[in-house]
Write a protein that holds these residues in place. Structure first.
Motif, PDB file in Angstrom:
ATOM      1  N   HIS A  32      39.876 -13.904  12.971  1.00  0.00           N
ATOM      2  CA  HIS A  32      38.737 -14.162  13.802  1.00  0.00           C
ATOM      3  C   HIS A  32      37.483 -13.882  12.854  1.00  0.00           C
ATOM      4  N   ARG A  33      37.522 -12.668  12.419  1.00  0.00           N
ATOM      5  CA  ARG A  33      36.226 -12.168  11.692  1.00  0.00           C
ATOM      6  C   ARG A  33      35.887 -13.134  10.489  1.00  0.00           C
ATOM      7  N   GLU A  34      37.108 -13.351   9.706  1.00  0.00           N
ATOM      8  CA  GLU A  34      36.839 -14.161   8.456  1.00  0.00           C
ATOM      9  C   GLU A  34      36.430 -15.738   8.953  1.00  0.00           C
ATOM     10  N   GLU A  48      29.481 -19.066  10.027  1.00  0.00           N
ATOM     11  CA  GLU A  48      28.057 -18.493  10.003  1.00  0.00           C
ATOM     12  C   GLU A  48      27.185 -18.734   8.558  1.00  0.00           C
ATOM     13  N   ARG A  49      28.003 -18.347   7.646  1.00  0.00           N
ATOM     14  CA  ARG A  49      27.480 -18.844   6.007  1.00  0.00           C
ATOM     15  C   ARG A  49      27.124 -19.937   5.873  1.00  0.00           C
ATOM     16  N   ALA A  50      28.009 -20.905   6.365  1.00  0.00           N
ATOM     17  CA  ALA A  50      28.018 -22.436   5.999  1.00  0.00           C
ATOM     18  C   ALA A  50      26.971 -23.159   6.855  1.00  0.00           C
ATOM     19  N   ALA A  51      26.763 -22.365   8.169  1.00  0.00           N
ATOM     20  CA  ALA A  51      25.841 -23.085   9.093  1.00  0.00           C
ATOM     21  C   ALA A  51      24.433 -22.831   8.470  1.00  0.00           C
ATOM     22  N   ALA A  52      24.277 -21.363   7.997  1.00  0.00           N
ATOM     23  CA  ALA A  52      22.956 -20.709   7.458  1.00  0.00           C
ATOM     24  C   ALA A  52      22.469 -21.569   6.157  1.00  0.00           C
ATOM     25  N   ALA A 107      30.574 -22.936  16.167  1.00  0.00           N
ATOM     26  CA  ALA A 107      31.306 -23.283  17.544  1.00  0.00           C
ATOM     27  C   ALA A 107      32.497 -23.628  17.113  1.00  0.00           C
ATOM     28  N   ARG A 108      33.038 -24.310  16.241  1.00  0.00           N
ATOM     29  CA  ARG A 108      34.190 -24.354  15.958  1.00  0.00           C
ATOM     30  C   ARG A 108      34.971 -23.098  15.654  1.00  0.00           C
ATOM     31  N   ALA A 109      34.511 -22.123  15.082  1.00  0.00           N
ATOM     32  CA  ALA A 109      35.137 -20.821  14.868  1.00  0.00           C
ATOM     33  C   ALA A 109      35.416 -20.133  16.143  1.00  0.00           C
ATOM     34  N   SER A 134      41.440 -19.466   9.942  1.00  0.00           N
ATOM     35  CA  SER A 134      41.455 -19.234  11.344  1.00  0.00           C
ATOM     36  C   SER A 134      42.631 -18.013  11.554  1.00  0.00           C
ATOM     37  N   ALA A 135      42.600 -17.232  12.612  1.00  0.00           N
ATOM     38  CA  ALA A 135      43.614 -16.486  13.026  1.00  0.00           C
ATOM     39  C   ALA A 135      45.029 -17.047  13.075  1.00  0.00           C
ATOM     40  N   GLN A 136      45.071 -18.124  13.663  1.00  0.00           N
ATOM     41  CA  GLN A 136      46.256 -19.084  13.882  1.00  0.00           C
ATOM     42  C   GLN A 136      46.962 -19.242  12.664  1.00  0.00           C
ATOM     43  N   TRP A 137      46.348 -19.278  11.509  1.00  0.00           N
ATOM     44  CA  TRP A 137      46.825 -19.726  10.269  1.00  0.00           C
ATOM     45  C   TRP A 137      46.858 -18.437   9.398  1.00  0.00           C
TER      46      TRP A 137
END
Length: 348
Positions: free
Chosen positions: A198-200, A206-210, A223-225, A191-194
């Motif tokens: 945001h894009r990464e 999305e890859r994992a969900a697919a 949704a976590r992203a 995540s961007a906080q770490w």
């Protein structure tokens, strides 16, 4: 004239709120019936026994999950037991004294240690000190992905570089390619906080969900992203309109995917409760009031600390405020004489 119109609008709004807010409570448990992080029927007896200083039910439960490769349940139960041991650890101390190399006792000890280290002012130093404990837990149960989920959380806190993170990630997915907890830990690192963006973060989710198998909670990862993006915006406020349209589209798509996942479980089911709480939060932030209300109905009595604890020391209060706020928003939108049942909500 302007003042008269303002008073009229205020009066009409009050009429709508009085008329429709009670109707919009249909299917929602009363505030006093809401339970925060209520245990399911398997972990509940183990927690009751632990409250009496007895570790045997917890030991039996975790052994069962390990032997049956119930990794998602095991991960949840390890976290619940570690949270309990944070303030009531006598039962865990007894367990470790009787069986110091028990893989189930070791994994709870490790989870508890990393939780304490994360809350320490000297977090990075404390986390580095417990590295050998994570290694011991992984060696005690070679096929278990949960120590590797803990290792991924550990990597985030110790500022591990991407190559070190990727090595841990390979070990995690080798043991369980679709383990939700490991994916959540990886997503937080990205995540961007770490150490990502945001894009990464969205790309990974999305890859994992697919690729998610049937029955998996992985479709909730986008949704976590989206939540990670919202959390970053709250930490570093952005100007109105400065969020990229693509990020808004991905957030709405993530919410739609989570809604579909939630619809596959019965209302009031404790298993998807955290996913439903997350989905409700994202929908509230997106102003999707009707969809949010439906998630609150599906949640039933099962409020969870996450995500509400990220913004308040009173997660239950934050949950109840959000639920009431959604009802008020919808009531204010309804025409004074409208019937605010499911048919009206379906069009809004």
């Amino acid at each position: 004239m302007v003042r008269t119109m303002s008073l009229l609008r205020a009066l009409l709004r009050t009429v709508r709120l009085v008329r429709h807010t009670p109707r919009l409570a249909d299917g929602l448990p009363p505030d006093e019936a809401i339970l925060l992080d209520a245990p399911d029927s398997r972990i509940g007896p183990a927690l009751v026994a632990a409250a009496h200083g007895e570790y045997e039910p917890a030991a039996k439960l975790l052994a069962t999950t390990r032997e049956a490769a119930e990794w998602e349940h095991r991960d949840r139960y390890v976290m619940r037991l570690a949270v309990f041991a944070y303030s009531r650890g006598d039962w865990l101390a007894s367990w470790l004294a009787d069986a110091p190399r028990d893989p189930d006792a070791l994994i709870v000890k490790t989870e508890l240690a990393i939780r304490r280290a994360w809350e320490s002012p000297a977090r990075a130093e404390r986390l580095r000190e417990i590295g050998p404990l994570i290694d011991a837990a992984a060696e005690a149960a070679p096929g278990d992905p949960v120590p590797w989920r803990i290792a991924l959380d550990h990597a985030r806190g110790t500022h591990a570089v991407h190559t070190a993170f990727e090595t841990l990630w390979e070990q995690a997915v080798r043991r369980s390619p679709h383990h939700y907890g490991c994916h959540v830990a990886a997503l937080r690192y990205l995540s961007a906080q770490w150490y990502g963006s945001h894009r990464e973060c969205f790309d990974f989710a999305e890859r994992a969900a697919a690729d998610a198998p049937p029955g998996s909670l992985m479709p909730a990862l986008p949704a976590r992203a989206a939540f990670a993006r919202m959390e970053a915006e709250d930490t570093f406020p952005v100007r109105p309109g400065s969020v990229r349209p693509l990020e808004e589209e991905r957030t709405d798509a993530a919410a739609d995917r989570a809604i579909a996942l939630s619809a596959g479980y019965p209302a009031g089911d404790p298993w998807p409760a955290e996913v439903r709480n997350l989905t409700a939060y994202v929908l509230v932030r997106q102003g999707r009031w009707t969809d949010a209300l439906e998630q609150f109905r599906l949640i039933g009595s099962y409020a969870t600390s996450f995500p509400w604890n990220r913004f308040s020391d009173d997660p239950l209060g934050r949950f109840l405020d959000a639920r009431e706020g959604v009802r008020l928003r919808l009531a204010a939108m309804a025409p004074p004489r409208a019937r605010t049942g499911r048919s009206w909500l379906a069009g809004h």
